[in-house]
Write an enzyme that holds these catalytic residues in place. Structure first.
Site, PDB file in Angstrom:
ATOM      1  N   ARG A   6      11.502  -5.298   4.890  1.00 30.44           N
ATOM      2  CA  ARG A   6      11.150  -3.880   4.668  1.00 30.44           C
ATOM      3  C   ARG A   6      12.089  -2.945   5.431  1.00 30.44           C
ATOM      4  O   ARG A   6      12.425  -3.186   6.575  1.00 30.44           O
ATOM      5  CB  ARG A   6       9.709  -3.627   5.125  1.00 30.44           C
ATOM      6  CG  ARG A   6       9.353  -2.147   5.117  1.00 30.44           C
ATOM      7  CD  ARG A   6       7.874  -1.917   5.074  1.00 30.44           C
ATOM      8  NE  ARG A   6       7.178  -2.385   6.269  1.00 30.44           N
ATOM      9  CZ  ARG A   6       5.855  -2.302   6.396  1.00 30.44           C
ATOM     10  NH1 ARG A   6       5.108  -1.813   5.435  1.00 30.44           N
ATOM     11  NH2 ARG A   6       5.283  -2.741   7.496  1.00 30.44           N
TER      12      ARG A   6
ATOM     13  N   LYS B  87       0.836  -1.211   0.000  1.00 28.84           N
ATOM     14  CA  LYS B  87       0.000   0.000   0.000  1.00 28.84           C
ATOM     15  C   LYS B  87       0.871   1.261   0.000  1.00 28.84           C
ATOM     16  O   LYS B  87       0.662   2.168  -0.802  1.00 28.84           O
ATOM     17  CB  LYS B  87      -0.941   0.009   1.224  1.00 28.84           C
ATOM     18  CG  LYS B  87      -1.905  -1.169   1.251  1.00 28.84           C
ATOM     19  CD  LYS B  87      -2.851  -1.103   2.429  1.00 28.84           C
ATOM     20  CE  LYS B  87      -2.184  -1.190   3.788  1.00 28.84           C
ATOM     21  NZ  LYS B  87      -1.481  -2.468   4.039  1.00 28.84           N
TER      22      LYS B  87
ATOM     23  N   ARG C  52      -9.806   0.304   8.692  1.00 26.15           N
ATOM     24  CA  ARG C  52      -9.325  -1.045   9.004  1.00 26.15           C
ATOM     25  C   ARG C  52     -10.386  -1.865   9.731  1.00 26.15           C
ATOM     26  O   ARG C  52     -10.139  -3.034  10.025  1.00 26.15           O
ATOM     27  CB  ARG C  52      -8.107  -0.939   9.904  1.00 26.15           C
ATOM     28  CG  ARG C  52      -6.760  -1.188   9.196  1.00 26.15           C
ATOM     29  CD  ARG C  52      -5.706  -0.999  10.252  1.00 26.15           C
ATOM     30  NE  ARG C  52      -4.441  -1.593  10.012  1.00 26.15           N
ATOM     31  CZ  ARG C  52      -3.389  -0.947   9.510  1.00 26.15           C
ATOM     32  NH1 ARG C  52      -3.500   0.292   9.088  1.00 26.15           N
ATOM     33  NH2 ARG C  52      -2.235  -1.554   9.419  1.00 26.15           N
TER      34      ARG C  52
HETATM   35  P1  ADP Z   1       2.104  -1.912   3.211  1.00 28.09           P
HETATM   36  O1  ADP Z   1       2.123  -0.397   3.188  1.00 28.09           O
HETATM   37  O2  ADP Z   1       0.911  -2.486   2.524  1.00 28.09           O
HETATM   38  O3  ADP Z   1       2.318  -2.474   4.584  1.00 28.09           O
HETATM   39  P2  ADP Z   1       4.687  -1.641   1.835  1.00 28.09           P
HETATM   40  O4  ADP Z   1       4.385  -0.758   0.671  1.00 28.09           O
HETATM   41  O5  ADP Z   1       5.415  -1.026   2.988  1.00 28.09           O
HETATM   42  O6  ADP Z   1       3.358  -2.409   2.336  1.00 28.09           O
HETATM   43  O7  ADP Z   1       5.516  -2.889   1.267  1.00 28.09           O
HETATM   44  C1  ADP Z   1       6.024  -3.908   2.140  1.00 28.09           C
HETATM   45  C2  ADP Z   1       7.423  -4.341   1.662  1.00 28.09           C
HETATM   46  O8  ADP Z   1       7.284  -5.033   0.414  1.00 28.09           O
HETATM   47  C3  ADP Z   1       8.384  -3.181   1.414  1.00 28.09           C
HETATM   48  O9  ADP Z   1       9.680  -3.592   1.800  1.00 28.09           O
HETATM   49  C4  ADP Z   1       8.294  -2.954  -0.107  1.00 28.09           C
HETATM   50  O10 ADP Z   1       9.508  -2.438  -0.644  1.00 28.09           O
HETATM   51  C5  ADP Z   1       8.029  -4.365  -0.624  1.00 28.09           C
HETATM   52  N1  ADP Z   1       7.137  -4.395  -1.806  1.00 28.09           N
HETATM   53  C6  ADP Z   1       6.061  -3.596  -2.059  1.00 28.09           C
HETATM   54  N2  ADP Z   1       5.462  -3.949  -3.223  1.00 28.09           N
HETATM   55  C7  ADP Z   1       6.163  -5.003  -3.703  1.00 28.09           C
HETATM   56  C8  ADP Z   1       6.056  -5.836  -4.875  1.00 28.09           C
HETATM   57  N3  ADP Z   1       5.067  -5.644  -5.768  1.00 28.09           N
HETATM   58  N4  ADP Z   1       6.965  -6.831  -5.045  1.00 28.09           N
HETATM   59  C9  ADP Z   1       7.956  -7.013  -4.125  1.00 28.09           C
HETATM   60  N5  ADP Z   1       8.124  -6.287  -3.016  1.00 28.09           N
HETATM   61  C10 ADP Z   1       7.240  -5.290  -2.795  1.00 28.09           C
HETATM   62  P1  AMP Z   2       0.608   0.485   9.152  1.00 25.74           P
HETATM   63  O1  AMP Z   2       1.706   1.509   9.014  1.00 25.74           O
HETATM   64  O2  AMP Z   2      -0.575   0.775   8.277  1.00 25.74           O
HETATM   65  O3  AMP Z   2       1.125  -0.928   9.013  1.00 25.74           O
HETATM   66  O4  AMP Z   2       0.064   0.626  10.654  1.00 25.74           O
HETATM   67  C1  AMP Z   2       0.908   0.414  11.764  1.00 25.74           C
HETATM   68  C2  AMP Z   2       0.076   0.312  13.042  1.00 25.74           C
HETATM   69  O5  AMP Z   2      -0.624   1.541  13.278  1.00 25.74           O
HETATM   70  C3  AMP Z   2      -1.012  -0.773  13.071  1.00 25.74           C
HETATM   71  O6  AMP Z   2      -0.498  -2.053  13.415  1.00 25.74           O
HETATM   72  C4  AMP Z   2      -1.950  -0.208  14.135  1.00 25.74           C
HETATM   73  O7  AMP Z   2      -1.421  -0.400  15.447  1.00 25.74           O
HETATM   74  C5  AMP Z   2      -1.909   1.303  13.863  1.00 25.74           C
HETATM   75  N1  AMP Z   2      -2.941   1.713  12.874  1.00 25.74           N
HETATM   76  C6  AMP Z   2      -2.707   2.250  11.633  1.00 25.74           C
HETATM   77  N2  AMP Z   2      -3.870   2.510  11.012  1.00 25.74           N
HETATM   78  C7  AMP Z   2      -4.856   2.117  11.850  1.00 25.74           C
HETATM   79  C8  AMP Z   2      -6.282   2.096  11.775  1.00 25.74           C
HETATM   80  N3  AMP Z   2      -6.935   2.530  10.686  1.00 25.74           N
HETATM   81  N4  AMP Z   2      -6.973   1.601  12.835  1.00 25.74           N
HETATM   82  C9  AMP Z   2      -6.337   1.169  13.934  1.00 25.74           C
HETATM   83  N5  AMP Z   2      -5.006   1.131  14.069  1.00 25.74           N
HETATM   84  C10 AMP Z   2      -4.260   1.611  13.044  1.00 25.74           C
END
Ligand code: ADP
Ligand code: AMP
Length: 219
Positions: free
Chosen positions: A130, A16, A91
């Site tokens: 990550r 995301k 969420r």
């Molecule tokens: P989210 O915001 O959904 O938690 P991230 O965008 O932070 O996910 O991505 C999680 C990890 O996966 C990061 O280290 C990112 O660089 C990697 N990543 C994101 N998209 C892809 C993809 N399509 N293929 C491989 N790795 C990816």
């Molecule tokens: P994220 O960066 O989206 O992975 O979120 C990291 C952490 O922030 C989650 O594990 C939750 O503890 C908190 N958090 C982020 N967004 C929300 C949400 N919409 N509702 C509740 N907790 C959240």
């Protein structure tokens, strides 16, 4: 100009934040990541940060009433009038209901909800590799999206770090929380006619292309 009000849905590690960086640049809209808001508040030890810390540390969700208030306040800011991208919110079903009510009351509505689907075994690998820029929040991966100079952000030169909640035992809990509380939103937005399904298990450019193609059919 057309307003683009987007939600990115998907499990932790789906990509995301990675896609949000590209989409917000493409559409020139603000990136609203509730996770980023909480991490910044924790870093600055604000009252919000002090309240949120224990939930982030354990991979639990911050209570709905806190998150809803934060997002409503953010969406009242003028820079969201031409569009916005929500990443990590809603969420839960109560959060989704609150978002609908808030937007409806203001005569606004969502353009689309993009669900980035990725199998659970891939998510664990993505989260454990990550790395994040401490300064600008840019997202990297030790194998899949490497920085040019080790440990240094390509975009701003800030230091990269690993999130505490990307440790394996916390990741497991975050995924459980996702399946229990957030996954029902896929159906919720499908029924609302807003859902766009995207295959997140392909390279970053491929996911982005699929999102852009899917968005062409919306209005
Ligand atoms: P989210 O915001 O959904 O938690 P991230 O965008 O932070 O996910 O991505 C999680 C990890 O996966 C990061 O280290 C990112 O660089 C990697 N990543 C994101 N998209 C892809 C993809 N399509 N293929 C491989 N790795 C990816
Ligand atoms: P994220 O960066 O989206 O992975 O979120 C990291 C952490 O922030 C989650 O594990 C939750 O503890 C908190 N958090 C982020 N967004 C929300 C949400 N919409 N509702 C509740 N907790 C959240």
């Amino acid at each position: 100009m057309k307003t683009t009000n987007l939600v990115l849905l998907g499990p932790p590690g789906a990509g995301k934040g990675t896609q949000a960086e590209k989409l917000t640049a493409e559409f020139a809209i603000p990136h609203i990541s509730t996770g980023d808001i909480f991490r910044a508040a924790i870093k600055d030890q604000t009252p919000l940060g002090k309240k949120a810390q224990k939930y982030l540390d354990g991979g639990e969700l911050v209570p709905d009433e806190i998150v809803i208030g934060i997002v409503a306040e953010r969406l009242r800011q003028q820079d969201t009038e031409g569009g916005f991208l929500l990443d990590g919110f809603p969420r839960t079903v109560p959060q989704a209901d609150a978002l609908t009510d808030f937007l409806t009351a203001e005569g606004r509505r969502l353009t689309a909800v993009i669900n980035i689907a990725v199998p659970p075994e891939v998510l664990v690998k993505r989260l454990s590799g990550r790395r994040i820029c401490r300064q600008c929040g840019a997202v990297y991966h030790v194998e899949r999206k490497k920085e040019k100079q080790a440990g240094v952000c390509d975009q701003c030169g800030g230091p990269l770090y690993q999130r505490e909640d990307d440790r394996e035992e916390i990741v497991r809990n975050r995924l459980e929380v996702y399946f229990r509380q957030t996954e029902p939103l896929i159906r919720y937005y499908q029924e609302a006619g807003l859902l766009l399904e995207v295959n997140g298990d392909q390279d970053i450019a491929g996911v982005y292309q699929e999102i852009i193609t899917a968005l062409r059919g919306t209005g």
